[in-house]
Design a protein around this motif. Structure first.
Motif, PDB file in Angstrom:
ATOM      1  N   PHE A 186     -92.209  98.825 -51.097  1.00 11.08           N
ATOM      2  CA  PHE A 186     -90.998  99.301 -50.437  1.00 11.08           C
ATOM      3  C   PHE A 186     -91.348  99.910 -49.095  1.00 11.08           C
ATOM      4  CE2 PHE A 186     -92.646 102.712 -53.025  1.00 11.08           C
ATOM      5  CZ  PHE A 186     -92.635 103.800 -52.173  1.00 11.08           C
ATOM      6  N   TYR A 187     -90.375  99.897 -48.224  1.00 11.95           N
ATOM      7  CA  TYR A 187     -90.448 100.554 -46.931  1.00 11.95           C
ATOM      8  C   TYR A 187     -89.055 101.106 -46.686  1.00 11.95           C
ATOM      9  CZ  TYR A 187     -90.814 101.298 -41.888  1.00 11.95           C
ATOM     10  OH  TYR A 187     -90.828 101.858 -40.633  1.00 11.95           O
ATOM     11  N   GLU A 188     -88.952 102.403 -46.434  1.00 11.90           N
ATOM     12  CA  GLU A 188     -87.650 103.007 -46.145  1.00 11.90           C
ATOM     13  C   GLU A 188     -87.771 103.914 -44.939  1.00 11.90           C
ATOM     14  OE1 GLU A 188     -83.894 105.404 -48.091  1.00 11.90           O
ATOM     15  OE2 GLU A 188     -85.504 104.701 -49.403  1.00 11.90           O
ATOM     16  N   ARG A 189     -86.862 103.726 -43.998  1.00  9.61           N
ATOM     17  CA  ARG A 189     -86.792 104.579 -42.803  1.00  9.61           C
ATOM     18  C   ARG A 189     -85.470 105.314 -42.840  1.00  9.61           C
ATOM     19  NH1 ARG A 189     -88.056 104.757 -36.648  1.00  9.61           N
ATOM     20  NH2 ARG A 189     -86.642 106.441 -36.162  1.00  9.61           N
ATOM     21  N   VAL A 190     -85.531 106.644 -42.685  1.00  7.96           N
ATOM     22  CA  VAL A 190     -84.346 107.491 -42.693  1.00  7.96           C
ATOM     23  C   VAL A 190     -84.304 108.253 -41.374  1.00  7.96           C
ATOM     24  CG1 VAL A 190     -83.190 109.433 -43.816  1.00  7.96           C
ATOM     25  CG2 VAL A 190     -84.398 107.725 -45.203  1.00  7.96           C
ATOM     26  N   SER A 191     -83.135 108.239 -40.729  1.00  5.39           N
ATOM     27  CA  SER A 191     -82.944 108.962 -39.470  1.00  5.39           C
ATOM     28  C   SER A 191     -81.732 109.861 -39.594  1.00  5.39           C
ATOM     29  CB  SER A 191     -82.705 107.984 -38.318  1.00  5.39           C
ATOM     30  OG  SER A 191     -83.789 107.115 -38.160  1.00  5.39           O
TER      31      SER A 191
ATOM     32  N   LYS B 182     -86.606 114.040 -36.380  1.00  5.23           N
ATOM     33  CA  LYS B 182     -85.303 113.601 -36.885  1.00  5.23           C
ATOM     34  C   LYS B 182     -85.384 112.369 -37.772  1.00  5.23           C
ATOM     35  CE  LYS B 182     -82.992 115.607 -32.979  1.00  5.23           C
ATOM     36  NZ  LYS B 182     -82.012 115.488 -31.934  1.00  5.23           N
ATOM     37  N   TRP B 183     -86.577 111.982 -38.181  1.00  2.00           N
ATOM     38  CA  TRP B 183     -86.711 110.792 -39.030  1.00  2.00           C
ATOM     39  C   TRP B 183     -87.982 110.871 -39.859  1.00  2.00           C
ATOM     40  CZ3 TRP B 183     -91.002 107.726 -38.380  1.00  2.00           C
ATOM     41  CH2 TRP B 183     -91.661 107.779 -37.156  1.00  2.00           C
ATOM     42  N   PHE B 184     -88.007 110.021 -40.879  1.00  2.00           N
ATOM     43  CA  PHE B 184     -89.210 109.864 -41.691  1.00  2.00           C
ATOM     44  C   PHE B 184     -89.230 108.459 -42.275  1.00  2.00           C
ATOM     45  CE2 PHE B 184     -86.109 111.571 -44.729  1.00  2.00           C
ATOM     46  CZ  PHE B 184     -86.250 110.733 -45.826  1.00  2.00           C
ATOM     47  N   VAL B 185     -90.410 108.055 -42.728  1.00  2.00           N
ATOM     48  CA  VAL B 185     -90.607 106.776 -43.397  1.00  2.00           C
ATOM     49  C   VAL B 185     -91.311 107.045 -44.714  1.00  2.00           C
ATOM     50  CG1 VAL B 185     -91.901 104.577 -43.337  1.00  2.00           C
ATOM     51  CG2 VAL B 185     -90.728 105.389 -41.282  1.00  2.00           C
ATOM     52  N   LEU B 186     -90.927 106.315 -45.731  1.00  2.00           N
ATOM     53  CA  LEU B 186     -91.638 106.298 -47.010  1.00  2.00           C
ATOM     54  C   LEU B 186     -91.978 104.848 -47.302  1.00  2.00           C
ATOM     55  CD1 LEU B 186     -89.392 108.705 -49.108  1.00  2.00           C
ATOM     56  CD2 LEU B 186     -91.670 109.182 -48.192  1.00  2.00           C
ATOM     57  N   SER B 187     -93.258 104.572 -47.504  1.00  2.00           N
ATOM     58  CA  SER B 187     -93.679 103.205 -47.769  1.00  2.00           C
ATOM     59  C   SER B 187     -94.787 103.232 -48.801  1.00  2.00           C
ATOM     60  CB  SER B 187     -94.177 102.561 -46.474  1.00  2.00           C
ATOM     61  OG  SER B 187     -94.596 101.231 -46.709  1.00  2.00           O
ATOM     62  N   GLY B 188     -94.735 102.297 -49.734  1.00  2.00           N
ATOM     63  CA  GLY B 188     -95.767 102.256 -50.753  1.00  2.00           C
ATOM     64  C   GLY B 188     -95.484 101.228 -51.821  1.00  2.00           C
TER      65      GLY B 188
ATOM     66  N   TYR C  45     -88.525 107.247 -55.759  1.00  2.00           N
ATOM     67  CA  TYR C  45     -89.925 106.854 -55.673  1.00  2.00           C
ATOM     68  C   TYR C  45     -90.847 107.698 -56.547  1.00  2.00           C
ATOM     69  CZ  TYR C  45     -87.869 104.429 -51.718  1.00  2.00           C
ATOM     70  OH  TYR C  45     -87.070 103.643 -50.928  1.00  2.00           O
ATOM     71  N   ALA C  46     -90.321 108.272 -57.616  1.00  5.87           N
ATOM     72  CA  ALA C  46     -91.157 109.052 -58.541  1.00  5.87           C
ATOM     73  C   ALA C  46     -92.228 108.129 -59.131  1.00  5.87           C
ATOM     74  CB  ALA C  46     -90.308 109.654 -59.654  1.00  5.87           C
ATOM     75  N   GLY C  47     -93.467 108.550 -59.057  1.00  5.12           N
ATOM     76  CA  GLY C  47     -94.572 107.751 -59.588  1.00  5.12           C
ATOM     77  C   GLY C  47     -95.093 106.689 -58.645  1.00  5.12           C
ATOM     78  N   ALA C  48     -94.507 106.578 -57.472  1.00  7.09           N
ATOM     79  CA  ALA C  48     -94.953 105.571 -56.505  1.00  7.09           C
ATOM     80  C   ALA C  48     -96.251 105.988 -55.842  1.00  7.09           C
ATOM     81  CB  ALA C  48     -93.886 105.364 -55.433  1.00  7.09           C
ATOM     82  N   GLU C  49     -97.014 104.999 -55.419  1.00 11.03           N
ATOM     83  CA  GLU C  49     -98.192 105.242 -54.587  1.00 11.03           C
ATOM     84  C   GLU C  49     -97.729 105.127 -53.138  1.00 11.03           C
ATOM     85  OE1 GLU C  49    -101.728 102.979 -55.483  1.00 11.03           O
ATOM     86  OE2 GLU C  49    -101.100 102.818 -57.585  1.00 11.03           O
ATOM     87  N   ILE C  50     -97.632 106.246 -52.462  1.00  7.68           N
ATOM     88  CA  ILE C  50     -97.178 106.275 -51.069  1.00  7.68           C
ATOM     89  C   ILE C  50     -98.390 106.050 -50.178  1.00  7.68           C
ATOM     90  CG2 ILE C  50     -96.066 107.659 -49.269  1.00  7.68           C
ATOM     91  CD1 ILE C  50     -94.174 107.023 -51.600  1.00  7.68           C
ATOM     92  N   ASP C  51     -98.304 105.042 -49.293  1.00  9.26           N
ATOM     93  CA  ASP C  51     -99.437 104.784 -48.412  1.00  9.26           C
ATOM     94  C   ASP C  51     -99.125 104.996 -46.937  1.00  9.26           C
ATOM     95  OD1 ASP C  51     -97.994 102.470 -47.789  1.00  9.26           O
ATOM     96  OD2 ASP C  51     -99.224 101.203 -49.051  1.00  9.26           O
TER      97      ASP C  51
END
Length: 177
Positions: free
Chosen positions: A127-132, A114-120, A101-107
Motif C-alpha cells: 500500500f501507499y497512502e498520501r494524506v494532505s 501539512k502532509w504525510f505518507v504511509l507505505s508498506g 495498517y495495524a500489523g503492517a510493515e511500514i517502509d
C-alpha cells in the motif's frame, strides 16, 4: 482478452518506466491514455493510467472515488472530506496506523508540516497512502493505492507516476471558502 489487457498494461508501464528514467518524451506524451479525476466540491485532482484502472461505478457521494484495476487485484482510492472534528495531522496518522495498517510493515513514512505518507506491506498486499491537510486543516485529502505484493514492480512505478499528478484540494474556488 486477459492477455491483451496484460500486454496493454505492460506497454504502458514500459513507456512510463522509460519516461521516469529520463526518456525523450514530453510530459504530455507520458500521460497519453491517462484519465484525470477532478473533484468539484473539494478541488482535488489526480490522473491515472486508464489502461490499468477504471471506475467501478459513479460514486454516491462527491467526497471520493474507488477505481479498480482491470483484473480486480488493485485499487486506487482518492477523496477528501471536511475535518469537522479538528483532528490534527498526527492524530489522523495515528488513527490510520491503528485502524487501517495495524500489523503492517511500514517502509516509508515521511511526515511534513501539512502532509504525510504511509507505505508498506500487509500480508500479500502493498500500500501507499498520501494524506494532505489543506485549508488550515479544515479539509483532509488523501489518495491510496493497494496492490498485490507479487506485482510490486509494476505498481511501484504506477504509484510514482500517479503521485506526480496529484494536487490536493482547497474547495470549489481553490481558496478554501
Amino acid at each position: 482478452m486477459l492477455q491483451r489487457s496484460r500486454a496493454a498494461i505492460s506497454l504502458s508501464v514500459a513507456v512510463l518506466a522509460g519516461l521516469l528514467a529520463g526518456g525523450m518524451a514530453t510530459a504530455a506524451e507520458w500521460r497519453q491514455g491517462w484519465a484525470t479525476l477532478r473533484n468539484e466540491r473539494h478541488g482535488f485532482l489526480i490522473a491515472y493510467p486508464s489502461e490499468i484502472f477504471q471506475q467501478e461505478s459513479e460514486s454516491r457521494t462527491d467526497e471520493g472515488r474507488v477505481l479498480q484495476s482491470r483484473d480486480g487485484k488493485a485499487q486506487l482510492l482518492v477523496g477528501a472530506f471536511a475535518n469537522d472534528d479538528s483532528t490534527t495531522l498526527a492524530e489522523y496518522r495515528d488513527f490510520l496506523m491503528q485502524e487501517n495498517y495495524a500489523g503492517a510493515e511500514i517502509d516509508y513514512a515521511p511526515v511534513r508540516g501539512k502532509w504525510f505518507v504511509l507505505s508498506g506491506t500487509m500480508g500479500d498486499r502493498e500500500f501507499y497512502e498520501r494524506v494532505s491537510f489543506t485549508c488550515d486543516g479544515r479539509l483532509i485529502n488523501s489518495w491510496a493505492m493497494v496492490y498485490p505484493k507479487a506485482e510490486r514492480r509494476l505498481y511501484n512505478r504506477v504509484v510514482e507516476a500517479v503521485s506526480r499528478t496529484y494536487s490536493p484540494g482547497a474547495g470549489r474556488s481553490g481558496n478554501c471558502d
